[in-house]
Design a protein around this motif. Structure first.
Motif, PDB file in Angstrom:
ATOM      1  N   MET A   2       0.834  -1.201   0.000  1.00 60.11           N
ATOM      2  CA  MET A   2       0.000   0.000   0.000  1.00 60.11           C
ATOM      3  C   MET A   2       0.871   1.254   0.000  1.00 60.11           C
ATOM      4  O   MET A   2       1.847   1.347   0.731  1.00 60.11           O
ATOM      5  CB  MET A   2      -0.913   0.014   1.230  1.00 60.11           C
ATOM      6  CG  MET A   2      -2.037  -1.002   1.165  1.00 60.11           C
ATOM      7  SD  MET A   2      -3.221  -0.617  -0.135  1.00 60.11           S
ATOM      8  CE  MET A   2      -4.382  -1.973   0.118  1.00 60.11           C
ATOM      9  N   GLY A   3       0.500   2.214  -0.837  1.00 61.68           N
ATOM     10  CA  GLY A   3       1.281   3.438  -0.934  1.00 61.68           C
ATOM     11  C   GLY A   3       0.459   4.661  -0.601  1.00 61.68           C
ATOM     12  O   GLY A   3      -0.171   4.717   0.451  1.00 61.68           O
ATOM     13  N   ALA A   6     -10.849 -12.357  -4.738  1.00 64.69           N
ATOM     14  CA  ALA A   6      -9.623 -11.598  -4.533  1.00 64.69           C
ATOM     15  C   ALA A   6      -9.897 -10.095  -4.571  1.00 64.69           C
ATOM     16  O   ALA A   6      -9.342  -9.325  -3.776  1.00 64.69           O
ATOM     17  CB  ALA A   6      -8.592 -11.976  -5.607  1.00 64.69           C
ATOM     18  N   ALA A   7     -10.777  -9.669  -5.484  1.00 63.16           N
ATOM     19  CA  ALA A   7     -11.113  -8.245  -5.571  1.00 63.16           C
ATOM     20  C   ALA A   7     -11.788  -7.763  -4.302  1.00 63.16           C
ATOM     21  O   ALA A   7     -11.482  -6.678  -3.791  1.00 63.16           O
ATOM     22  CB  ALA A   7     -12.004  -7.993  -6.782  1.00 63.16           C
ATOM     23  N   ILE A  53      -5.364   4.551  -4.511  1.00 64.24           N
ATOM     24  CA  ILE A  53      -4.905   3.216  -4.879  1.00 64.24           C
ATOM     25  C   ILE A  53      -5.691   2.707  -6.073  1.00 64.24           C
ATOM     26  O   ILE A  53      -6.922   2.784  -6.105  1.00 64.24           O
ATOM     27  CB  ILE A  53      -5.084   2.220  -3.698  1.00 64.24           C
ATOM     28  CG1 ILE A  53      -4.199   2.619  -2.526  1.00 64.24           C
ATOM     29  CG2 ILE A  53      -4.797   0.789  -4.127  1.00 64.24           C
ATOM     30  CD1 ILE A  53      -2.720   2.403  -2.774  1.00 64.24           C
ATOM     31  N   ALA A  54      -4.976   2.171  -7.058  1.00 61.08           N
ATOM     32  CA  ALA A  54      -5.592   1.439  -8.157  1.00 61.08           C
ATOM     33  C   ALA A  54      -5.188  -0.026  -8.001  1.00 61.08           C
ATOM     34  O   ALA A  54      -3.995  -0.350  -8.007  1.00 61.08           O
ATOM     35  CB  ALA A  54      -5.133   1.976  -9.506  1.00 61.08           C
ATOM     36  N   LEU A  55      -6.149  -0.896  -7.807  1.00 56.30           N
ATOM     37  CA  LEU A  55      -5.909  -2.330  -7.637  1.00 56.30           C
ATOM     38  C   LEU A  55      -6.078  -3.004  -8.988  1.00 56.30           C
ATOM     39  O   LEU A  55      -7.139  -2.912  -9.614  1.00 56.30           O
ATOM     40  CB  LEU A  55      -6.890  -2.912  -6.629  1.00 56.30           C
ATOM     41  CG  LEU A  55      -6.823  -2.325  -5.210  1.00 56.30           C
ATOM     42  CD1 LEU A  55      -8.052  -2.733  -4.408  1.00 56.30           C
ATOM     43  CD2 LEU A  55      -5.543  -2.781  -4.513  1.00 56.30           C
ATOM     44  N   VAL A  56      -5.035  -3.685  -9.438  1.00 59.24           N
ATOM     45  CA  VAL A  56      -5.028  -4.276 -10.779  1.00 59.24           C
ATOM     46  C   VAL A  56      -5.090  -5.794 -10.652  1.00 59.24           C
ATOM     47  O   VAL A  56      -4.239  -6.401  -9.988  1.00 59.24           O
ATOM     48  CB  VAL A  56      -3.770  -3.857 -11.567  1.00 59.24           C
ATOM     49  CG1 VAL A  56      -3.880  -4.302 -13.020  1.00 59.24           C
ATOM     50  CG2 VAL A  56      -3.549  -2.341 -11.480  1.00 59.24           C
ATOM     51  N   LEU A 106     -10.257  -4.924  -1.880  1.00 57.22           N
ATOM     52  CA  LEU A 106     -10.998  -3.699  -1.580  1.00 57.22           C
ATOM     53  C   LEU A 106     -11.120  -3.489  -0.078  1.00 57.22           C
ATOM     54  O   LEU A 106     -10.989  -2.366   0.425  1.00 57.22           O
ATOM     55  CB  LEU A 106     -12.388  -3.759  -2.219  1.00 57.22           C
ATOM     56  CG  LEU A 106     -12.440  -3.525  -3.730  1.00 57.22           C
ATOM     57  CD1 LEU A 106     -13.807  -3.942  -4.274  1.00 57.22           C
ATOM     58  CD2 LEU A 106     -12.164  -2.063  -4.061  1.00 57.22           C
ATOM     59  N   TYR A 107     -11.369  -4.559   0.642  1.00 58.29           N
ATOM     60  CA  TYR A 107     -11.462  -4.453   2.100  1.00 58.29           C
ATOM     61  C   TYR A 107     -10.107  -4.005   2.688  1.00 58.29           C
ATOM     62  O   TYR A 107     -10.060  -3.112   3.536  1.00 58.29           O
ATOM     63  CB  TYR A 107     -11.868  -5.796   2.698  1.00 58.29           C
ATOM     64  CG  TYR A 107     -11.791  -5.816   4.212  1.00 58.29           C
ATOM     65  CD1 TYR A 107     -12.766  -5.184   4.994  1.00 58.29           C
ATOM     66  CD2 TYR A 107     -10.748  -6.451   4.866  1.00 58.29           C
ATOM     67  CE1 TYR A 107     -12.688  -5.181   6.376  1.00 58.29           C
ATOM     68  CE2 TYR A 107     -10.666  -6.465   6.252  1.00 58.29           C
ATOM     69  CZ  TYR A 107     -11.633  -5.830   7.001  1.00 58.29           C
ATOM     70  OH  TYR A 107     -11.556  -5.829   8.360  1.00 58.29           O
ATOM     71  N   ALA A 108      -9.033  -4.626   2.192  1.00 60.44           N
ATOM     72  CA  ALA A 108      -7.708  -4.262   2.701  1.00 60.44           C
ATOM     73  C   ALA A 108      -7.392  -2.798   2.414  1.00 60.44           C
ATOM     74  O   ALA A 108      -6.831  -2.085   3.262  1.00 60.44           O
ATOM     75  CB  ALA A 108      -6.654  -5.162   2.065  1.00 60.44           C
TER      76      ALA A 108
END
Length: 246
Positions: free
Chosen positions: A189-190, A233-234, A194-197, A238-240
């Motif tokens: 995490m930065g 996984a998505a 955040i963009a989760l790919v 998203l929760y994380a």
């Protein structure tokens, strides 16, 4: 949010939505045009169809309008596809703490529908897919999304790598999920945007997509199972991301 102009779809190419959640959500979306509806009289009593043409039918007749054994719950709607959204417009609405989901060639409509549902649950900014390697709007997708197809912005792009570059320019930290990564998602995490790919099951993300991520991360799952379904996984990612942002 601006939408790209789109010509009316030929009737034979219009999606048909079924089930009360999917049809109710479509009715409540001012951007959605509904061409016609078929319903039992019992189901129709629960809706306000306005001036939309309605054909009353029995359960057996409705069953012939949808895929075999589809749970139509007494109502079927023939709809126009939503006009496409511009990526730039979506990025202009970015807020810290609202993750963006990027799907690399995830083509199963049930998975994309479930991902839309999770995106709505965790107040994601939206989802981004390729135009060609993603499922079209359909009854199966709308049913799996349980209304979220009408509320979560979905941007389709021609070039996913270029789209990821635009996200970086808009301040997004791009995290690609892969089981081979050294870092966990929590470690990767930065910044606040955040963009989760996520890639397709089996093949995962393409190499060119990985190279356009700022970090690669894995979910800390047990070694008793190789991987998770992409929609699961998505949801976890998203929760994380939501927990990380507080």
């Amino acid at each position: 949010m601006r939408r790209k102009a789109r010509q009316a779809t030929k009737p034979e190419n219009r999606p048909r939505f079924w089930g009360r959640h999917a049809v109710a959500a479509a009715l409540g979306n001012p951007e959605r045009t509904i061409a016609r509806i078929w319903a039992t009289r019992e189901a129709a009593a629960q809706f306000d169809f306005g001036d939309i043409p309605v054909t009353f039918a029995d359960v057996a007749d409705l069953g012939r309008l949808v895929p075999r054994e589809a749970p139509h719950q007494g109502v079927v709607a023939e709809v126009e596809k939503l006009p496409d959204l511009w990526l730039g417009d979506l990025l202009d609405q970015a807020e810290d703490g609202r993750p963006l989901l990027v799907l690399d060639q995830v083509t199963d409509p049930h998975n994309v529908g479930a991902i839309l549902r999770s995106a709505a649950a965790f107040d994601a900014l939206g989802i981004v897919t390729q135009d060609r390697h993603a499922p079209p709007e359909s009854g199966a997708l709308a049913k799996a999304a349980s209304g979220a197809l009408e509320t979560v912005p979905w941007v389709r792009v021609v070039n996913l790598a270029r789209a990821l570059e635009e996200m970086a320019e808009a301040g997004f930290w791009r995290v690609g999920l892969t089981g081979e990564a050294d870092m966990t998602l929590a470690e990767a995490m930065g910044p606040a945007r955040i963009a989760l790919v996520l890639g397709a099951e089996g093949e995962g993300m393409r190499q060119n997509t990985e190279t356009h991520c700022d970090a690669l991360a894995r979910l800390p799952i047990s070694d008793r199972i190789e991987s998770l379904n992409v929609s699961n996984a998505a949801a976890i990612a998203l929760y994380a991301a939501t927990v990380a942002r507080g």
